[in-house]
Design a protein around this motif. Sequence first.
Motif, PDB file in Angstrom:
ATOM      1  N   ILE A  55       0.858  -1.187   0.000  1.00  0.00           N
ATOM      2  CA  ILE A  55       0.000   0.000   0.000  1.00  0.00           C
ATOM      3  C   ILE A  55       0.891   1.232   0.000  1.00  0.00           C
ATOM      4  N   PRO A  56       0.828   2.051  -1.063  1.00  0.00           N
ATOM      5  CA  PRO A  56       1.641   3.261  -1.105  1.00  0.00           C
ATOM      6  C   PRO A  56       0.932   4.431  -0.447  1.00  0.00           C
ATOM      7  N   MET A  57       1.711   5.350   0.083  1.00  0.00           N
ATOM      8  CA  MET A  57       1.161   6.574   0.664  1.00  0.00           C
ATOM      9  C   MET A  57       2.023   7.738   0.230  1.00  0.00           C
ATOM     10  N   TYR A  58       1.399   8.888   0.080  1.00  0.00           N
ATOM     11  CA  TYR A  58       2.091  10.060  -0.440  1.00  0.00           C
ATOM     12  C   TYR A  58       1.772  11.303   0.376  1.00  0.00           C
ATOM     13  N   ALA A  59       2.765  12.157   0.482  1.00  0.00           N
ATOM     14  CA  ALA A  59       2.522  13.472   1.059  1.00  0.00           C
ATOM     15  C   ALA A  59       1.663  14.275   0.088  1.00  0.00           C
ATOM     16  N   ASP A  60       0.880  15.184   0.621  1.00  0.00           N
ATOM     17  CA  ASP A  60      -0.001  15.985  -0.227  1.00  0.00           C
ATOM     18  C   ASP A  60       0.785  16.752  -1.284  1.00  0.00           C
ATOM     19  N   SER A  61       1.989  17.152  -0.950  1.00  0.00           N
ATOM     20  CA  SER A  61       2.788  17.978  -1.864  1.00  0.00           C
ATOM     21  C   SER A  61       3.213  17.236  -3.128  1.00  0.00           C
ATOM     22  N   VAL A  62       3.173  15.899  -3.102  1.00  0.00           N
ATOM     23  CA  VAL A  62       3.630  15.134  -4.271  1.00  0.00           C
ATOM     24  C   VAL A  62       2.538  14.221  -4.831  1.00  0.00           C
ATOM     25  N   LYS A  63       1.402  14.179  -4.178  1.00  0.00           N
ATOM     26  CA  LYS A  63       0.328  13.271  -4.597  1.00  0.00           C
ATOM     27  C   LYS A  63      -0.096  13.574  -6.029  1.00  0.00           C
ATOM     28  N   GLY A  64      -0.198  12.526  -6.824  1.00  0.00           N
ATOM     29  CA  GLY A  64      -0.574  12.689  -8.225  1.00  0.00           C
ATOM     30  C   GLY A  64       0.604  12.918  -9.149  1.00  0.00           C
ATOM     31  N   ARG A  65       1.785  13.175  -8.569  1.00  0.00           N
ATOM     32  CA  ARG A  65       2.974  13.425  -9.392  1.00  0.00           C
ATOM     33  C   ARG A  65       4.057  12.369  -9.166  1.00  0.00           C
ATOM     34  N   PHE A  66       4.165  11.870  -7.953  1.00  0.00           N
ATOM     35  CA  PHE A  66       5.192  10.886  -7.604  1.00  0.00           C
ATOM     36  C   PHE A  66       4.544   9.518  -7.430  1.00  0.00           C
ATOM     37  N   THR A  67       5.300   8.481  -7.783  1.00  0.00           N
ATOM     38  CA  THR A  67       4.837   7.109  -7.594  1.00  0.00           C
ATOM     39  C   THR A  67       5.954   6.282  -6.981  1.00  0.00           C
ATOM     40  N   ILE A  68       5.651   5.653  -5.843  1.00  0.00           N
ATOM     41  CA  ILE A  68       6.603   4.760  -5.205  1.00  0.00           C
ATOM     42  C   ILE A  68       6.268   3.332  -5.606  1.00  0.00           C
ATOM     43  N   SER A  69       7.295   2.550  -5.897  1.00  0.00           N
ATOM     44  CA  SER A  69       7.066   1.158  -6.269  1.00  0.00           C
ATOM     45  C   SER A  69       8.267   0.333  -5.842  1.00  0.00           C
ATOM     46  N   GLN A  70       8.075  -0.968  -5.856  1.00  0.00           N
ATOM     47  CA  GLN A  70       9.158  -1.850  -5.444  1.00  0.00           C
ATOM     48  C   GLN A  70       9.241  -3.046  -6.370  1.00  0.00           C
ATOM     49  N   ASP A  71      10.436  -3.514  -6.575  1.00  0.00           N
ATOM     50  CA  ASP A  71      10.691  -4.727  -7.335  1.00  0.00           C
ATOM     51  C   ASP A  71      11.371  -5.678  -6.364  1.00  0.00           C
ATOM     52  N   ASN A  72      10.572  -6.529  -5.738  1.00  0.00           N
ATOM     53  CA  ASN A  72      11.121  -7.364  -4.676  1.00  0.00           C
ATOM     54  C   ASN A  72      12.200  -8.334  -5.144  1.00  0.00           C
ATOM     55  N   PRO A  73      12.010  -9.006  -6.290  1.00  0.00           N
ATOM     56  CA  PRO A  73      13.102  -9.906  -6.727  1.00  0.00           C
ATOM     57  C   PRO A  73      14.426  -9.173  -6.928  1.00  0.00           C
ATOM     58  N   LYS A  74      14.340  -7.912  -7.391  1.00  0.00           N
ATOM     59  CA  LYS A  74      15.558  -7.138  -7.611  1.00  0.00           C
ATOM     60  C   LYS A  74      15.976  -6.368  -6.365  1.00  0.00           C
ATOM     61  N   LYS A  75      15.165  -6.466  -5.311  1.00  0.00           N
ATOM     62  CA  LYS A  75      15.449  -5.745  -4.069  1.00  0.00           C
ATOM     63  C   LYS A  75      15.705  -4.271  -4.345  1.00  0.00           C
ATOM     64  N   THR A  76      14.797  -3.680  -5.070  1.00  0.00           N
ATOM     65  CA  THR A  76      14.947  -2.278  -5.435  1.00  0.00           C
ATOM     66  C   THR A  76      13.663  -1.521  -5.181  1.00  0.00           C
ATOM     67  N   LEU A  77      13.808  -0.315  -4.646  1.00  0.00           N
ATOM     68  CA  LEU A  77      12.696   0.603  -4.432  1.00  0.00           C
ATOM     69  C   LEU A  77      12.855   1.750  -5.422  1.00  0.00           C
ATOM     70  N   TYR A  78      11.739   2.206  -5.973  1.00  0.00           N
ATOM     71  CA  TYR A  78      11.778   3.277  -6.956  1.00  0.00           C
ATOM     72  C   TYR A  78      10.914   4.452  -6.508  1.00  0.00           C
ATOM     73  N   LEU A  79      11.251   5.608  -7.034  1.00  0.00           N
ATOM     74  CA  LEU A  79      10.388   6.783  -6.904  1.00  0.00           C
ATOM     75  C   LEU A  79      10.353   7.456  -8.265  1.00  0.00           C
ATOM     76  N   GLN A  80       9.225   7.308  -8.943  1.00  0.00           N
ATOM     77  CA  GLN A  80       9.028   7.985 -10.221  1.00  0.00           C
ATOM     78  C   GLN A  80       8.480   9.367  -9.934  1.00  0.00           C
ATOM     79  N   MET A  81       9.178  10.380 -10.405  1.00  0.00           N
ATOM     80  CA  MET A  81       8.791  11.757 -10.137  1.00  0.00           C
ATOM     81  C   MET A  81       8.471  12.445 -11.461  1.00  0.00           C
ATOM     82  N   ASN A  82       7.217  12.828 -11.617  1.00  0.00           N
ATOM     83  CA  ASN A  82       6.763  13.518 -12.824  1.00  0.00           C
ATOM     84  C   ASN A  82       6.327  14.936 -12.485  1.00  0.00           C
TER      85      ASN A  82
END
Length: 125
Positions: free
Chosen positions: A56-83
Amino acid sequence: QVQLVESGGGSVQAGGSLRLSCAVSGDTVITYMGWFRQAPGKEREGVAGIDRDRKIPMYADSVKGRFTISQDNPKKTLYLQMNSLKPEDTAVYFCTGSNGEKWFGIFDSRTYQYWGQGTQVTVSS
């Protein structure tokens, strides 16, 4: 022990995009992960967080709708897509992880035991 290594920061113009990555290593089970940022002269603030099990992702109001947090568990990597980046997004961005021992909220830095070294994001107008 856990090590977090961020990458992907850089300089972009307003309206542009960046994707931050955080490589996770170590044997400790990480329950929550998040991205925080700190601008010069300001306190560190949480911008995005995720419960790794429930995904379950959660976002601060200042970035909601623009940033996306995701994870790739097999690759053990966390991402933050910032648009749609804005000059006020300029900061050092930190990846962080919690082993679940303490809980002060997903956007409270006291929840987290592990921190990356940070990566600079600069957005010009």
